[in-house]
Scaffold this active site. Sequence first.
Site, mmCIF file in Angstrom:
data_model
loop_
_atom_site.group_PDB
_atom_site.id
_atom_site.type_symbol
_atom_site.label_atom_id
_atom_site.label_comp_id
_atom_site.label_asym_id
_atom_site.label_seq_id
_atom_site.Cartn_x
_atom_site.Cartn_y
_atom_site.Cartn_z
ATOM 1 N N SER A 142 -9.583 -0.864 6.672
ATOM 2 C CA SER A 142 -8.976 -0.711 5.345
ATOM 3 C C SER A 142 -8.330 -1.939 4.756
ATOM 4 C CB SER A 142 -7.950 0.412 5.374
ATOM 5 O OG SER A 142 -8.625 1.633 5.320
ATOM 6 N N LYS B 252 0.853 -1.201 0.000
ATOM 7 C CA LYS B 252 0.000 0.000 0.000
ATOM 8 C C LYS B 252 0.885 1.246 0.000
ATOM 9 C CE LYS B 252 -3.803 1.928 2.741
ATOM 10 N NZ LYS B 252 -4.756 1.659 3.823
ATOM 11 N N SER C 18 -9.639 1.550 2.679
ATOM 12 C CA SER C 18 -8.797 2.355 1.827
ATOM 13 C C SER C 18 -7.777 1.570 1.011
ATOM 14 C CB SER C 18 -8.065 3.386 2.686
ATOM 15 O OG SER C 18 -7.178 2.768 3.592
HETATM 16 N N1 GLN Z 1 -13.060 3.804 6.203
HETATM 17 C C1 GLN Z 1 -12.073 4.052 7.195
HETATM 18 C C2 GLN Z 1 -11.758 5.531 7.258
HETATM 19 O O1 GLN Z 1 -12.000 6.192 6.311
HETATM 20 C C3 GLN Z 1 -10.861 3.239 6.885
HETATM 21 C C4 GLN Z 1 -9.621 3.687 7.546
HETATM 22 C C5 GLN Z 1 -8.474 2.747 7.488
HETATM 23 O O2 GLN Z 1 -8.595 1.628 7.950
HETATM 24 N N2 GLN Z 1 -7.343 3.218 7.010
HETATM 25 O O3 GLN Z 1 -11.292 6.044 8.237
#
Ligand code: GLN
Length: 474
Positions: free
Chosen positions: A177, A78, A153
């Site tokens: 995420s 990532k 994400s």
């Molecule tokens: N949907 C979550 C957010 O927007 C995901 C965050 C994550 O795990 N990086 O905060």
Amino acid sequence: MNLNELTIKEATEGLKNKKFTSVELTKACLDRIKKRNSEINAFITVADEGALREAKAADEMIASGKAGALTGVPFSVKDAICTEGVRSTGSAKILDNYLPPHEATVIRKIRAGGGVLVGKNNCDAFGHGASNENSMYGPVRNPRDLSKVAGGSSGGSAAAVADDMCIYSIAEDTGGSIRQPASFCGVVGLRPSYGRNSRYGIMPMASSLDTVGPITKTVEDAALVMNAIAGQDKMDATTVPEPVPDYLKALGGNLKGVRIGLPKEYFDAPGIESEVKARTLEVVEKLKKLGCLITEVSLPHTKYSIAAYYIIVPCEDSSNLGRLDGVRYGVRAKAACLDDLYAESRERGFPEEVKRRILIGTYALSAGYYDAYYKKAQQVRTLIRRDFDEVFKKVDALITPTSPFTAFGIGEKIDDPLLMYLADVMVGPAALAGMPALSVPAGEDKNNLPIGVQVIGSRLAEGKVLKIGQFIAI
Ligand code: GLN
């Protein structure tokens, strides 16, 4: 079968038995990326030259009998995780030219063991999002249906693994995420317990929730990656000193007598699709037949988790992102004075969602509001964690859907941040509580979109979670 379609286990066996070389395996992945990335947009940076160099070195390691479990196996990372000398943008233009001088500990461990880095995955900028549409490099498309999001994400990581552009990926999970995109793309994603794996070298989002874990094609592969990356790190004081078990060994045995809880709040969640619910309950039936003892349980504070999460996370986000001002890292806008330089660099370098989080977080942390928002949210978080602690006195693990729905359409939720935040309803609570959780593919809905089932365990019970997950995977 093409080489890029192999699992880690199959790939290492083939490499060991000299059926193919790491260079051949790496070329197969790079070819797939070349063929598919223009459509799927899973990679921001492809490290072709570096990957082939690393593959050659891995072949030498294998020839000299020094191979480990991940030697010669191509993986992706990532883009919110720093890789030394390989561009790491976090999917935001403010870091468009950023070449980290350091390497995240988990990546260092994999590369030192002969891992082959094929490239950096698109994601929601700095991990903010649930659809991968908050990337300044464009959305990632779901390999199953290009009109759908890949989830977020870590959408690029999940899509890359699902589309066989790499054998596995390393991603970050602050509040879903890893798990949610894994569920949308039909692959396996493990969020480890907070403190199990080092966070050193990941771009910090919400430091009290951030974790790093694998996205893989099988549960067994997730165990293999955890064996390589887990453990205490002197560069991250929040890593725990507890010894790392052998996660592969933990997969053995059967499920007789394992106590499974079904938290009723998840099955009654607003907006849950009937097919998702039905499929999860079918999985529960299967576990029952395998000897699990099933009981309904309650986590009464679940309903506050989105509200608490979206206070705590923006607060920590806003503090962490303060370092990105155009001076110390990345792209600097031209401006007449220092204030303008900060403002202009951030204006051009951050997408809308990042700005929104900085504004909400800065507001909620300001004098006079801190007690009402951040402190209150942390108190609620303690109640949420206690719910889990209580329930894990009675059961070994919880089974829930990973997401209330399967992959949604690109553009469908992006203009409504609140709707987007609700996508985290089933992945947020375990993150707030610091518990490990796994998403496992469990079939498809009527539109052939993958459904993911989540296994949540108590702190440091990754082994148990993986073991149960292995029986769910079909
Ligand atoms: N949907 C979550 C957010 O927007 C995901 C965050 C994550 O795990 N990086 O905060």
